[in-house]
Design a protein around this motif. Structure first.
Motif, PDB file in Angstrom:
ATOM      1  N   ALA A 360      45.064  41.397  38.210  1.00  0.00           N
ATOM      2  CA  ALA A 360      45.722  42.600  37.707  1.00  0.00           C
ATOM      3  C   ALA A 360      45.086  43.036  36.388  1.00  0.00           C
ATOM      4  CB  ALA A 360      47.215  42.341  37.527  1.00  0.00           C
ATOM      5  N   LEU A 361      44.819  42.070  35.505  1.00  0.00           N
ATOM      6  CA  LEU A 361      44.197  42.378  34.217  1.00  0.00           C
ATOM      7  C   LEU A 361      42.771  42.893  34.406  1.00  0.00           C
ATOM      8  CD1 LEU A 361      44.282  42.321  31.124  1.00  0.00           C
ATOM      9  CD2 LEU A 361      43.533  39.932  31.229  1.00  0.00           C
ATOM     10  N   ALA A 373      41.433  50.814  46.553  1.00  0.00           N
ATOM     11  CA  ALA A 373      42.416  49.928  47.179  1.00  0.00           C
ATOM     12  C   ALA A 373      42.658  48.689  46.330  1.00  0.00           C
ATOM     13  CB  ALA A 373      41.949  49.523  48.573  1.00  0.00           C
ATOM     14  N   GLU A 374      41.593  48.148  45.731  1.00  0.00           N
ATOM     15  CA  GLU A 374      41.745  46.965  44.881  1.00  0.00           C
ATOM     16  C   GLU A 374      42.510  47.298  43.610  1.00  0.00           C
ATOM     17  OE1 GLU A 374      37.883  44.171  45.894  1.00  0.00           O
ATOM     18  OE2 GLU A 374      37.604  45.889  44.579  1.00  0.00           O
ATOM     19  N   ARG A 375      42.280  48.481  43.061  1.00  0.00           N
ATOM     20  CA  ARG A 375      43.036  48.877  41.863  1.00  0.00           C
ATOM     21  C   ARG A 375      44.523  49.024  42.189  1.00  0.00           C
ATOM     22  NH1 ARG A 375      38.255  52.010  40.866  1.00  0.00           N
ATOM     23  NH2 ARG A 375      39.187  53.902  41.744  1.00  0.00           N
ATOM     24  N   ALA A 380      50.106  46.060  41.881  1.00  0.00           N
ATOM     25  CA  ALA A 380      51.159  45.237  42.487  1.00  0.00           C
ATOM     26  C   ALA A 380      51.063  43.782  42.049  1.00  0.00           C
ATOM     27  CB  ALA A 380      51.076  45.325  44.010  1.00  0.00           C
ATOM     28  N   ALA A 381      49.847  43.331  41.723  1.00  0.00           N
ATOM     29  CA  ALA A 381      49.635  41.921  41.372  1.00  0.00           C
ATOM     30  C   ALA A 381      50.329  41.533  40.071  1.00  0.00           C
ATOM     31  CB  ALA A 381      48.140  41.620  41.274  1.00  0.00           C
ATOM     32  N   THR A 390      51.381  33.491  44.368  1.00  0.00           N
ATOM     33  CA  THR A 390      49.939  33.364  44.197  1.00  0.00           C
ATOM     34  C   THR A 390      49.175  34.208  45.209  1.00  0.00           C
ATOM     35  OG1 THR A 390      50.435  31.060  43.615  1.00  0.00           O
ATOM     36  CG2 THR A 390      48.119  31.648  43.803  1.00  0.00           C
ATOM     37  N   GLU A 391      49.791  34.466  46.363  1.00  0.00           N
ATOM     38  CA  GLU A 391      49.131  35.224  47.418  1.00  0.00           C
ATOM     39  C   GLU A 391      48.747  36.632  46.997  1.00  0.00           C
ATOM     40  OE1 GLU A 391      51.916  32.304  49.563  1.00  0.00           O
ATOM     41  OE2 GLU A 391      51.840  33.428  47.705  1.00  0.00           O
ATOM     42  N   GLY A 392      49.268  37.100  45.856  1.00  0.00           N
ATOM     43  CA  GLY A 392      48.904  38.429  45.379  1.00  0.00           C
ATOM     44  C   GLY A 392      47.432  38.582  45.075  1.00  0.00           C
ATOM     45  N   ALA A 393      46.708  37.461  44.917  1.00  0.00           N
ATOM     46  CA  ALA A 393      45.267  37.522  44.641  1.00  0.00           C
ATOM     47  C   ALA A 393      44.425  37.460  45.908  1.00  0.00           C
ATOM     48  CB  ALA A 393      44.868  36.381  43.706  1.00  0.00           C
TER      49      ALA A 393
END
Length: 488
Positions: A360-361, A373-375, A380-381, A390-393
């Motif tokens: 996220a940072l 899409a990654e941004r 959300a992360a 942890t699955e947010g990554a």
């Protein structure tokens, strides 16, 4: 094609729904219809009879036992883990379509008999892992509720609340100590169910409902003799294996109808209970005692190294089997009630929060290095990381594993080691940033998370920047070569 899919992961939170979304997107892009049943922690909406009747094939993307699998016996089936669905959904859609074309409707195998033994994968290793993860998935809600209740009891009444009398003997509606004792004792009761639930549902995953009673009772005996989680694992596997074997018996017609509800639970419980009490219970209790003494003996550099190792494991596959092994180790330690176990739990949760926060940072600081899409995933992360998901990554790791995964492992190792070094403790097995007031040395805990997040984000940014420069240089060379040749 009209396809169905079921997704399920041990926690029933992130992987389950990420896999469902990936399959839906892949099916739409391929021009097929798909309906996904997510067997997650919030429950599921089963397929309708019309959907089951009209389907051409089904995809079972699960790391735990799929519930009510006999509904799909008439359909060509593709089986995979949830991570395969997240990272390779198009391939699973292709496999399902090929299976449907090879076996048109009505030609699949007949429905399983009532006592058919469940299967979880092609190999012994994947089957055992599926059984264990099924047990863990049912334990987690008990762990979360019990752990948070205990933590709230300590926060309200202090650590001396363990000596409070039973609320059935002494309870005052106006005393905060009584309320603290109530919370602590409720949490302790919930924690007392961890081993029986683990054992019962491991057995259930192997041999269905007839194995539940032997599994639960075997887990209770494990608690009684002091064998703990190790005893629960053993009793669950033994109970499931015993009922697995007994279900193959050809029972006389006179008792065939009562086999699953009386004979199998009765005989299985007697055998497993006896084995746990008089054969393996005491040796397993000795092993558990040894583990407890080892945990209590960890200090200084050894504890810091353990924190770093657990951090590496938490970030290695972000919710996969290695991550779950580290988490299960921490949760199992809570039952020993040792100080080191509380340090380990804090270290594991902090290290598990770091990967999503780092991505996220990174997506906030250097947006140009990431796709739109990654941004979006990065925004959300923030919440996923703060919630210890942890699955947010995973989306970032799936898109660029060679740069992202090592970066996240480095940051989580730093967080795990620092959490240990600062002496932060945690009695609740989940909750993320929302249980920080219940953490011992919360300032050091937050410093550890911030440090690991900065380390991972910095490494990701550097590696991606270098990668983009190399890509740009290669593009420049490829375009300049034809021009030079034309000039010559």
């Amino acid at each position: 094609m009209k396809l169905l899919a079921v997704t399920a992961c041990p926690t029933g939170i992130a992987h389950t729904y990420m896999a469902a979304e990936a399959l839906e997107v892949a099916a739409e892009e391929a021009g097929h219809e798909i309906v996904v049943e997510t067997q997650g922690s919030a429950g599921s909406t089963p397929f309708t009879p019309e959907q089951l009747a009209g389907a051409d094939a089904i995809i079972l993307a699960a790391d735990v036992e799929v519930r009510d699998k006999d509904r799909f016996a008439h359909l060509p089936t593709v089986t995979a883990g949830v991570k395969k669905a997240i990272g390779g959904a198009p391939a699973l859609i292709e496999q399902a379509v090929a299976a449907a074309e090879a076996a048109p409707k009505g030609t699949a195998a007949p429905a399983e008999p009532q006592l058919a033994v469940k299967q979880t994968g092609p190999g012994v290793g994947s089957k055992v892992r599926g059984w264990l993860m099924t047990g863990v998935s049912y334990v987690i809600p008990f762990v979360a509720a019990g752990g948070l209740l205990i933590a709230l009891g300590f926060a309200l009444g202090g650590y001396q609340i363990t000596d409070a009398p039973s609320v059935t003997e002494s309870f005052s509606w106006t005393s905060h100590t009584s309320w603290a004792a109530l919370l602590f004792q409720l949490g302790s009761l919930a924690f007392g169910l961890l081993v029986p639930v683990l054992s019962g549902f491991i057995a259930y995953a192997i041999a269905d409902r007839p194995a539940l009673v032997p599994g639960f009772v075997g887990g209770l005996v494990a608690v009684e003799v002091g064998a703990g989680f190790i005893g629960g694992l053993a009793s669950g596997l033994l109970a499931g294996g015993l009922i697995f074997w007994m279900k193959k018996w050809k029972a006389p017609k006179a008792i065939a109808g009562i086999m699953p509800v009386l004979v199998l639970p009765l005989v299985g419980t007697a055998i497993i209970g006896g084995i746990m009490f008089v054969v393996i219970g005491q040796p397993l209790a000795a092993i558990t005692t040894g583990l407890t003494n080892w945990l209590n003996g960890l200090s200084g550099s050894n504890a810091i190294l353990l924190g770093a190792l657990l951090g590496l494991m938490m970030a290695f596959d972000m919710g996969g089997p290695v991550n779950k092994a580290a988490y299960a180790f921490a949760v199992a330690g809570l039952s020993t009630n040792s100080q080191t176990a509380l340090l380990i739990m804090a270290s594991v949760m902090a290290a598990g929060m770091t990967p999503p926060l780092a991505m996220a940072l990174a997506t906030t600081v250097r947006k140009k290095l990431f796709t739109e899409a990654e941004r979006e995933n990065g925004r959300a992360a923030w919440l996923l990381g703060a919630s210890f998901i942890t699955e947010g990554a995973i989306p970032f790791a799936a898109a660029d594993p060679l740069r992202v995964i090592p970066s996240l492992m480095a940051g989580s190792a730093v967080t795990g080691a620092l959490s240990m070094a600062f002496g932060s403790t945690l009695r609740a097995p989940h909750g993320g940033i929302f249980v920080v007031p219940l953490i011992g040395n919360p300032f050091g805990y937050l410093v550890a998370i911030v440090a690991g997040t900065l380390v991972s984000a910095a490494i990701v940014i550097v590696l991606k920047s270098v990668g983009q420069k190399k890509k740009a240089a290669a593009t420049t060379e490829s375009t300049s070569a034809p021009r030079a040749a034309a000039h010559a």
